[in-house]
Write an enzyme that holds these catalytic residues in place. Structure first.
Site, short mmCIF file in Angstrom:
data_model
loop_
_atom_site.label_atom_id
_atom_site.label_comp_id
_atom_site.label_asym_id
_atom_site.label_seq_id
_atom_site.Cartn_x
_atom_site.Cartn_y
_atom_site.Cartn_z
N ARG A 1 -5.16 4.41 -8.46
CA ARG A 1 -4.79 5.82 -8.64
C ARG A 1 -4.59 6.13 -10.12
O ARG A 1 -5.01 7.19 -10.61
CB ARG A 1 -3.51 6.14 -7.85
CG ARG A 1 -3.71 6.09 -6.34
CD ARG A 1 -2.46 6.53 -5.58
NE ARG A 1 -2.64 6.37 -4.14
CZ ARG A 1 -3.24 7.25 -3.35
NH1 ARG A 1 -3.72 8.37 -3.86
NH2 ARG A 1 -3.35 7.03 -2.05
N SER B 1 -1.76 5.68 1.23
CA SER B 1 -2.89 4.76 1.37
C SER B 1 -2.89 4.10 2.75
O SER B 1 -1.87 4.08 3.44
CB SER B 1 -2.84 3.69 0.28
OG SER B 1 -2.92 4.28 -1.00
N LEU C 1 0.89 -1.16 0.00
CA LEU C 1 0.00 0.00 0.00
C LEU C 1 0.93 1.21 0.00
O LEU C 1 1.90 1.24 0.78
CB LEU C 1 -0.89 0.02 1.25
CG LEU C 1 -2.05 -0.98 1.30
CD1 LEU C 1 -2.70 -0.96 2.67
CD2 LEU C 1 -3.09 -0.68 0.23
N ASP C 2 0.68 2.18 -0.88
CA ASP C 2 1.62 3.29 -0.96
C ASP C 2 1.54 4.19 0.27
O ASP C 2 0.69 4.02 1.15
CB ASP C 2 1.44 4.08 -2.27
CG ASP C 2 0.06 4.72 -2.39
OD1 ASP C 2 -0.41 5.30 -1.39
OD2 ASP C 2 -0.54 4.66 -3.47
N TYR C 3 2.44 5.15 0.32
CA TYR C 3 2.62 6.04 1.48
C TYR C 3 1.32 6.72 1.90
O TYR C 3 1.04 6.86 3.09
CB TYR C 3 3.68 7.09 1.12
CG TYR C 3 4.08 8.00 2.25
CD1 TYR C 3 4.91 7.56 3.27
CD2 TYR C 3 3.67 9.34 2.27
CE1 TYR C 3 5.30 8.40 4.30
CE2 TYR C 3 4.06 10.20 3.28
CZ TYR C 3 4.87 9.72 4.30
OH TYR C 3 5.25 10.57 5.32
#
Length: 276
Positions: free
Chosen positions: A223, A127, A123-125
């Site tokens: 995204r 999220s 999960l990105d920064y």
């Protein structure tokens, strides 16, 4: 019926090769060391195979070999029940062991006993939400490359138009999907499969909220998808992964799988002739 001896011999050779495992993988599966830590132990000459010190990182072993770290014997436990945990990742954490920019990682928040666990995807920064981690590489790989359902709750800065809905229903290929991607991503073109389901909960000019179910886990997939339609994802939270959900798990906390979740996971792994 005549047997093709050359083919039979080749098959037996392949079966023998399949029984061999990289030494660092063997150590990480049967001890509390991560693969990287195992590599360091090997390089330092602290690992023995059949009584001899080995420093070659490409060394492979079988279940018949005697492996030691110092004076401690490391034995393969085929009946070992590997651990899988659920972590409710908050925004502002990197899913990585270390971050060159010095940002907080999930391992700064997780208990030290989980430092060698691997994450099922990322999960990105910006999220948040459900992240699965395990101390078993096979489990991680199987889950990560599966088509299990992923459920997300998303907030975007605009209207969910008919063209967005059509793309969710039918899928879409975007030739330039760099918008919404990480600045260092080398992926340009991307194909998006039809969403398994979606529920538009709020649809307005300023922002919209939508719950989506997908079966892929591509790099910043959602995204990129919404960015193609001029929509920035303001919030993104993963609620479920393969039937495992956050439930009431607080942000920044972790939990073990329930008995039912472990049962379902074993069924899933057995379908690939693997078990945990």
């Amino acid at each position: 019926m005549k047997e093709n001896k050359s083919h039979s011999g080749k098959k037996k050779t392949e079966e023998i090769q399949e029984e061999l495992t990289r030494l660092n993988k063997f150590l990480s599966h049967n001890s509390n060391y991560s693969r990287r830590e195992a590599d360091k132990l090997i390089e330092e000459g602290r690992v023995k195979v059949n009584g001899k010190v080995v420093t070659n990182l490409a060394t492979k072993v079988s279940s018949k070999d005697e492996v030691q770290i110092g004076k401690k014997n490391i034995k393969e436990d085929k009946n070992k029940i590997y651990t899988v945990i659920v972590y409710n990742k908050p925004k502002g954490e990197i899913v990585s062991k270390k971050d060159p920019q010095g940002r907080k990682t999930i391992y700064d928040s997780l208990e030290k006993k989980y430092k060698h666990f691997l994450s099922v995807g990322r999960l990105d920064y910006a999220s948040e939400g459900l992240l699965l981690l395990s101390d078993n590489v096979e489990v991680v790989d199987a889950l990560m490359h599966s088509d299990l359902e992923r459920v997300y709750k998303i907030k975007v800065n605009g209207v969910i138009s008919k063209s967005v809905e059509e793309a969710m229903q039918n899928g879409i290929t975007i030739e330039d999907a760099r918008t919404g991607a990480h600045k260092n991503s080398k992926i340009k073109s991307m194909s998006f499969a039809p969403f398994l389901a979606y529920d538009i909960q709020t649809n307005g000019e300023k922002y919209s909220k939508i719950k989506v179910v997908i079966s892929e886990g591509k790099n910043r997939e959602l995204r990129r998808f919404f960015a193609h339609f001029g929509l920035d994802v303001l919030d993104l939270k993963r609620l479920e992964y393969g039937g495992i959900s956050l439930n009431n798990l607080p942000t920044g906390k972790s939990r073990f799988l329930t008995k039912e979740e472990y049962k379902n996971l074993r069924i899933f792994m057995n379908e690939d002739d693997r078990s945990i």
